[in-house]
Design a protein around this motif. Structure first.
Motif, PDB file in Angstrom:
ATOM      1  N   LEU A   1     -23.749 -13.796  51.594  1.00 33.00           N
ATOM      2  CA  LEU A   1     -24.646 -14.535  52.503  1.00 33.00           C
ATOM      3  C   LEU A   1     -25.669 -13.615  53.163  1.00 33.00           C
TER       4      LEU A   1
ATOM      5  N   ARG B   1     -27.911 -16.174  46.685  1.00 41.22           N
ATOM      6  CA  ARG B   1     -27.646 -16.543  48.079  1.00 41.22           C
ATOM      7  C   ARG B   1     -27.733 -18.051  48.275  1.00 41.22           C
ATOM      8  N   GLN B   2     -28.709 -18.694  47.606  1.00 46.19           N
ATOM      9  CA  GLN B   2     -28.804 -20.152  47.729  1.00 46.19           C
ATOM     10  C   GLN B   2     -27.514 -20.813  47.259  1.00 46.19           C
TER      11      GLN B   2
ATOM     12  N   TYR C   1     -24.837 -20.418  49.869  1.00 43.06           N
ATOM     13  CA  TYR C   1     -24.903 -21.347  51.003  1.00 43.06           C
ATOM     14  C   TYR C   1     -24.135 -22.633  50.677  1.00 43.06           C
ATOM     15  N   ARG C   2     -24.281 -23.123  49.421  1.00 41.17           N
ATOM     16  CA  ARG C   2     -23.524 -24.313  49.018  1.00 41.17           C
ATOM     17  C   ARG C   2     -22.032 -24.012  49.023  1.00 41.17           C
TER      18      ARG C   2
ATOM     19  N   ASP D   1     -20.534 -21.883  50.847  1.00 38.46           N
ATOM     20  CA  ASP D   1     -20.058 -21.828  52.225  1.00 38.46           C
ATOM     21  C   ASP D   1     -19.746 -23.237  52.724  1.00 38.46           C
TER      22      ASP D   1
ATOM     23  N   LEU E   1     -31.914 -18.249  58.069  1.00 38.01           N
ATOM     24  CA  LEU E   1     -30.907 -17.857  57.084  1.00 38.01           C
ATOM     25  C   LEU E   1     -30.733 -16.337  57.006  1.00 38.01           C
TER      26      LEU E   1
ATOM     27  N   ARG F   1     -26.500 -19.429  62.143  1.00 39.06           N
ATOM     28  CA  ARG F   1     -26.690 -19.282  60.698  1.00 39.06           C
ATOM     29  C   ARG F   1     -25.758 -20.191  59.913  1.00 39.06           C
ATOM     30  N   GLN F   2     -24.495 -20.308  60.388  1.00 45.69           N
ATOM     31  CA  GLN F   2     -23.565 -21.211  59.701  1.00 45.69           C
ATOM     32  C   GLN F   2     -24.126 -22.620  59.663  1.00 45.69           C
TER      33      GLN F   2
ATOM     34  N   TYR G   1     -26.841 -22.892  57.083  1.00 45.64           N
ATOM     35  CA  TYR G   1     -26.407 -23.038  55.698  1.00 45.64           C
ATOM     36  C   TYR G   1     -26.216 -24.511  55.357  1.00 45.64           C
TER      37      TYR G   1
ATOM     38  N   ASP H   1     -29.513 -26.087  54.977  1.00 48.26           N
ATOM     39  CA  ASP H   1     -30.118 -25.761  53.691  1.00 48.26           C
ATOM     40  C   ASP H   1     -29.601 -26.717  52.615  1.00 48.26           C
TER      41      ASP H   1
END
Lengths: 461, 461
Positions: free
Chosen positions: A255, A294-295, A298-299, A301, B255, B294-295, B298, B301
């Motif tokens: 991340l 990283r994208q 994020y998913r 996460d 991010l 940031r969490q 995500y 995003d």
């Protein structure tokens, strides 16, 4: 009196306890030092290299004939080694080149400024010098704010400002300015060359290799999360070991990897060709891959948040989507693993294709499953978390596809060549085959034992 | 002959075209420079400050009586200003303290090493010195790898190594080592003090303020995304302006904000109390808030990926969840906006509570809606994206709650006091009320016009 004695006693007690309390702290510190060295033994080697380089340049002081030539300027050789010698070759070369060039140009300009000012009369000279210095310092400081300049030339700009100011101002007092400048320039060159020599010749650390491995291991981390996720979420096997969970949680390092990737890419651009990398290796493409990774992270996460969800999915819904979801997760995980290993072995990522196709067909399968009227007697609320997981997994599948595309681009840009897997049978004459093992830093996955054949010499500097 | 003339003509043409081709580039560069200055005018001021500080210390050269005292050591004052004077007060103080302390300790140690070595005979002296230098350089380089040391003391460690090597080695040649050390120490102190003085006294830039504003504006960016999301996703009003979309996409800066937050927090810790911040302001808590932000980013995003989804949600399902989803999004957006403004105005985040309660009740409402058997005649596949959006919004609601909690903690740690909103009527005698406006940097939201009463003096340094 008694209390005094008691105080003394307690004072002694404290003194005696002192080493006792210090003990655990020392043990703790020693443990940390050991771990730091074990995590990356190159750190220990780098420390020894710095010591060696400084010892080498300090010979200018110890050897009579050398010291006579340089005098007090010998100091600049030590100073240069300390600020130029960095962990990786790229960073050291970048700093060395920045320092050398900036010193040379700024020295010449500073000398010009001094010459101009000294021709303008005693009273005007300091005013003119002050004006030059103010202007250059202000302009260079402002230029340092440009992100592109900051990334590559920050150190050079700093040294430019420093040298210009020192040369032009000290010219006001020093009579033999050219002589001083000459001696300083030579010692700075000696320092820079010593740093670069020690950095490249003794166990070199290549920023390019580090970037290459970092990007690959980031993809691997996502892959191992996805490979574990299906099993973990649907609690397929009752026992998911703690070590397995720890491995899965490694995706979190991805991340926040942007900063380190960018700084490694900046260093890598200074590096000459080495190992399998050419001078103009497409380092920028790694940043693109990193950003897509990283994208995807994020998913992942978001998915991770559903791992310990309390809501129980109704068994009939679960049993229907379990197979496809597990397949999506497992296949895209495998695809990511194959992609990571393709980067590591520098081969086109063809082995990932079947897994990507499988994961896509699983995603399609999910769609048709859902269209086939799943929701007859189910509670939508109970189904929602599992449905979200399925939906996020579909996102992950398309994200994986994008990563694969960008790695394909990398393979084209860097002209990866497909490698024929050869089973080298014992006693078979290797003949003209030039067997060349992949360097250890590029083969850390331990999964692929690839033998490359006659690697073309374009890889060499 | 003709071709020669033609060549000449084309040569001229090229020459004439040269400034023409250069023109757009110069215009482009000028535009970039202007933008860099306009984005943050403090950059221009900082550049002028650097120029001023260097001009100030260069007086040591220009003034006869000063130069007599320091001689060639005057150089170290200029060098110190260039490397110590940073953009923010915290960074400058950190560097200045690091440099001063490290120089002092390393100088003393280096002198000790020189003393020991010089007592051991002519042949052993260089060997002993080399050993000391090798040891110190190696150990200090290794210590620089510790993340905690790197964050706060990296510069000090570098200077420690540099000074120790210079003092101990040059002691081998310089006879009047103590005299040189004394002059250098004084010029370094002069340089450090000049830097700190210019940095603090002329338009100071506080890293703490920047961190404070960054964390608040990050939360604001998420808030404006969420406030726009419901309307945008359900296409409630046909025309979502481009500027609105641009504002929504600002969440992307959140991010990758970890690095800048950490470096600001590191600098802020060096800063004395200023404005509304005490010396021991809980800067660490900002990092915690930043990490929770940031969490949440995500998840946002992931939500953003559904904004331009092609799958049309069936109208009957859409109309059922639209109200609650829009409410969840809007209310958590409003809550985040209130939280950001609570940070900016340094008041307890009580005004966010009703919005959080509203968003939570909307999330509950969604649950009961879904339980009430929504899925009678709907296609699960078509519903899935909207359902995922709803589910992600529920996550965002709980994420917002966590952010609110951590800001509550901050309010407790920093002892924010609730501010009474007073309508100051015209001509009403202010009497003992000491009206104190919020400094501009803390009131950029433009939404809250708060008047604080008798702020306690604990805020002062």
């Amino acid at each position: 009196m008694t209390s005094e004695i008691q105080q003394n006693v307690s004072g002694w007690g404290r003194l005696k306890a002192f080493p006792g309390r210090l003990g655990p702290k020392i043990v703790e510190a020693a443990r940390k030092i050991k771990k730091l060295g074990q995590d990356d033994p190159r750190r220990i080697i780098h420390s020894l290299k710095v010591g060696l380089a400084i010892t080498l340049v300090s010979f200018i002081y110890y050897v009579e004939s050398l010291y006579e030539g340089f005098g007090g300027s010998a100091m600049w050789a030590i100073l240069t080694v300390i600020v130029v010698l960095e962990f990786s070759v790229g960073a050291t070369l970048g700093r060395g080149l920045n320092r050398g060039l900036a010193t040379f140009i700024a020295g010449a300009l500073g000398f010009g400024a001094h010459y101009l000012a000294s021709r303008s009369g005693d009273k005007v000279e300091p005013i003119l010098l002050g004006l030059f210095v103010f202007l250059i310092a202000g302009v260079v400081t402002f230029i340092r704010f440009f992100p592109q300049m900051k990334a590559r030339y920050d150190y050079g700009l700093l040294i430019f400002m420093l040298t210009f100011c020192l040369v032009s101002i000290s010219g006001y007092r020093d009579e033999d300015l050219l002589d001083v400048a000459h001696r300083r320039m030579s010692t700075i060159l000696i320092g820079s060359f010593t740093s670069v020599f020690v950095c490249i010749c003794i166990c070199p650390v290549w920023a390019g290799d580090d970037l290459h491995n970092l990007v690959a291991s980031n993809i691997e981390n996502l892959g191992s999360f996805l490979q574990g996720f299906g099993i973990e979420y649907f609690k397929i096997s009752g026992e998911v070991g703690e070590s397995k969970t720890a491995v899965m949680q490694r995706y979190k390092t991805v991340l926040n990897s942007k900063q380190s990737e960018e700084s490694l890419a900046n260093s890598a651009r200074w590096e000459p060709g080495h190992g399998p990398f050419r001078f103009s290796h497409p380092w920028k493409q790694y940043l693109k891959i990193g950003s897509l990774t990283r994208q995807c992270a994020y998913r992942i996460d978001a998915l991770n948040g559903y791992l310990n969800s309390e809501i129980q999915t109704p068994p009939e819904f679960r049993s229907k989507i379990q197979a496809t979801c597990t397949k999506m997760s497992m296949e895209s995980g495998k695809a990511l693993m194959e992609l990571a290993s393709a980067i590591k072995t520098m081969t086109p990522p063809s082995s990932a294709k079947p897994h990507i196709a499988e994961s896509k067909s699983a995603a399609k399968g999910l769609k048709s499953l859902l269209q086939a009227g799943l929701c007859e007697e189910i509670d939508f609320l109970e189904v929602l978390p599992a449905a979200t997981v399925a939906s996020l997994l579909v996102d992950v599948v398309s994200s994986t596809d994008k990563i694969a595309e960008s790695i394909n681009e990398l393979a084209t840009l860097a002209r990866y060549e497909s490698v024929e897997h050869i089973i080298v049978e014992e006693d078979e004459a290797a003949g003209s085959l030039h067997l060349q093992p992949i360097p250890p830093c590029l083969n850390t996955s331990g999964e692929h034992h690839v033998i490359t054949i006659d690697q073309p010499s374009r890889h060499l500097p």
